[in-house]
Design an enzyme around this catalytic site. Structure first.
Site: not given
Length: 418
Positions: A9, A50, A75, A124, A222, A298
């Site tokens: 993790d 990670e 995870d 973790d 935007h 876009e």
């Protein structure tokens, strides 16, 4: 051949911010902890931390036995899917890390599995111990670690940046899949109730399933540019205009409204200038950083960039008709089809959901990505893109649940601009 489980993790308190990773190697047969690794790595993103945790875990397993069969459990949906080869790796920071992880052991010896956060407590806690040490100007020391004891005892109190809600299973936003699961669960409840009348029947209805806190995307188009009121095609292949004076006022207005609500926990933005300026205005007001996501750009409108709809019809009538008739057709001159955009946006959505499970995220983007996210959440056909109104600086919202279902909460809200 020995069999190891590697759990890894990483976390970042700020994304990017002070970051650290943790990894543990476990004997797959006995469950015994064979090795632990953790390190404070300075300022980095969640994903970088990670990946570094994965690399440390694989190297620890290799040190123990380079011929071992390794089962990696994490995870991080992003890391698992990318290392499994199901998701492309586009981010420049991720490519070298993924390549390094792939070189540690032969691919045939390693397999990957996503697990919910509550099953990854040991790694973790190691990551959090590393970050806590870094906060004090120190590095993690194995002799001081209580991660294994804490993970086994089930104590809570982790300060990780990860949310408690499980990451989505299956394709998020797939309304049909989510509805099918709900119907199956309800049917099973009714069958169980009928078959065992002497026992208390399980509760039935929408409130019976605990799906946890959804990931909520607050979708912000935007603010205006000089091209917006003229209704000109303005995609990712054009001039990348800045906000106009009107657009800057709109960005300030939406920042004020969102600050008053106080629900936004992270801000992500398209790389185009008009979105980054809008996102920056909001993030500054909220005291957050802006994470730029390439997949939120876009559509590339090709040769139509900067033209009005009427101008395109006059010059490229046949191309325009074909584009309006099929989502697979791209604009003149090598632009993007709506099908290509949907694929890109869906992949970005999935990566963001894995990163921000259970959190409320402001997603600052453009007309087509917002409409696409709404369309996918509703399971609507591609032609629905032409049937949605989406004003500059408008807000929409979609909630994504752990069962793969999605719920449209808001569309084209402009009340903050009045």
């Amino acid at each position: 051949m020995p069999k190891f489980v590697v759990e890894a993790d990483g976390g970042s308190r700020g994304n990017p911010g002070p970051a650290g990773y943790g990894a543990v190697v476990i004997d797959a047969v006995t469950g015994e902890t064979l090795a632990e690794a953790a390190e404070y790595i300075g300022v980095a993103t969640n994903n970088v931390a990670e990946y570094k945790g994965l690399i440390a875990g694989l190297k620890a397993a290799k040190t123990l036995d380079p011929a071992a069969d390794v089962h990696v459990r994490m995870d991080s949906k992003l890391v698992v899917e990318q290392m499994s080869g199901r998701w492309k790796i586009k981010h420049p920071d991720m490519k070298p890390l993924a390549a390094e992880a792939a070189r540690v052991l032969p691919g045939g010896q390693v397999r990957y599995e996503w697990i919910p956060r509550e099953k990854n407590k040991h790694a973790d806690r190691l990551a959090n111990e590393a970050m806590d040490a870094g906060k004090k100007g120190k590095q993690w020391e194995p002799s001081r670690s209580t991660a294994e004891l804490g993970a086994k005892s089930g104590r809570t109190g982790s300060t990780s940046r990860k949310a408690a809600a499980p990451a989505p299973e299956g394709p998020p936003g797939d309304a049909a899949a989510g509805a099918a699961k709900a119907r199956a669960a309800l049917a099973a409840s009714y069958e169980l109730s009928a078959a065992v009348p002497e026992q208390a029947a399980p509760s039935v209805g929408w409130g019976s399933a605990d799906l946890g806190t959804p990931a909520t995307f607050v979708l912000l188009r935007h603010g205006e540019t000089l091209l917006t009121p003229e209704k000109r095609f303005s995609g990712s292949g054009g001039s990348d205009p800045e906000l106009s004076a009107v657009g800057r006022r709109q960005a300030d207005a939406v920042a004020t409204a969102l600050a008053a609500r106080g629900t936004i926990q992270a801000v992500v933005s398209s790389p185009l200038l008009r979105c980054r300026e809008t996102a920056g205005a909001v993030a500054t007001r909220l005291g957050l950083e802006v994470s730029v996501e390439e997949g939120l750009r876009e559509t590339d409108f090709g040769a139509w960039e900067g033209m009005t709809f009427t101008e395109v019809r006059e010059r490229y009538a046949d191309d325009l008709s074909a584009w309006l008739a099929s989502p697979d057709v791209a604009p003149t001159g090598g632009g993007e089809s709506f099908t290509s955009v949907a694929t890109r946006v869906a992949a970005t959505r999935d990566a963001l959901l894995a990163r921000y499970a259970g959190r409320t995220v402001l997603v600052v983007t453009h007309v087509t990505p917002v409409k696409t996210l709404v369309r996918l959440a509703l399971g609507a056909p591609p032609e629905s893109l032409f049937r949605m109104e989406l004003s500059a600086a408008s807000l929409s919202a979609v909630a994504y649940y752990a069962d793969g279902n999605a719920s449209l909460r808001l569309l084209n809200d402009t009340s903050h601009l009045r």
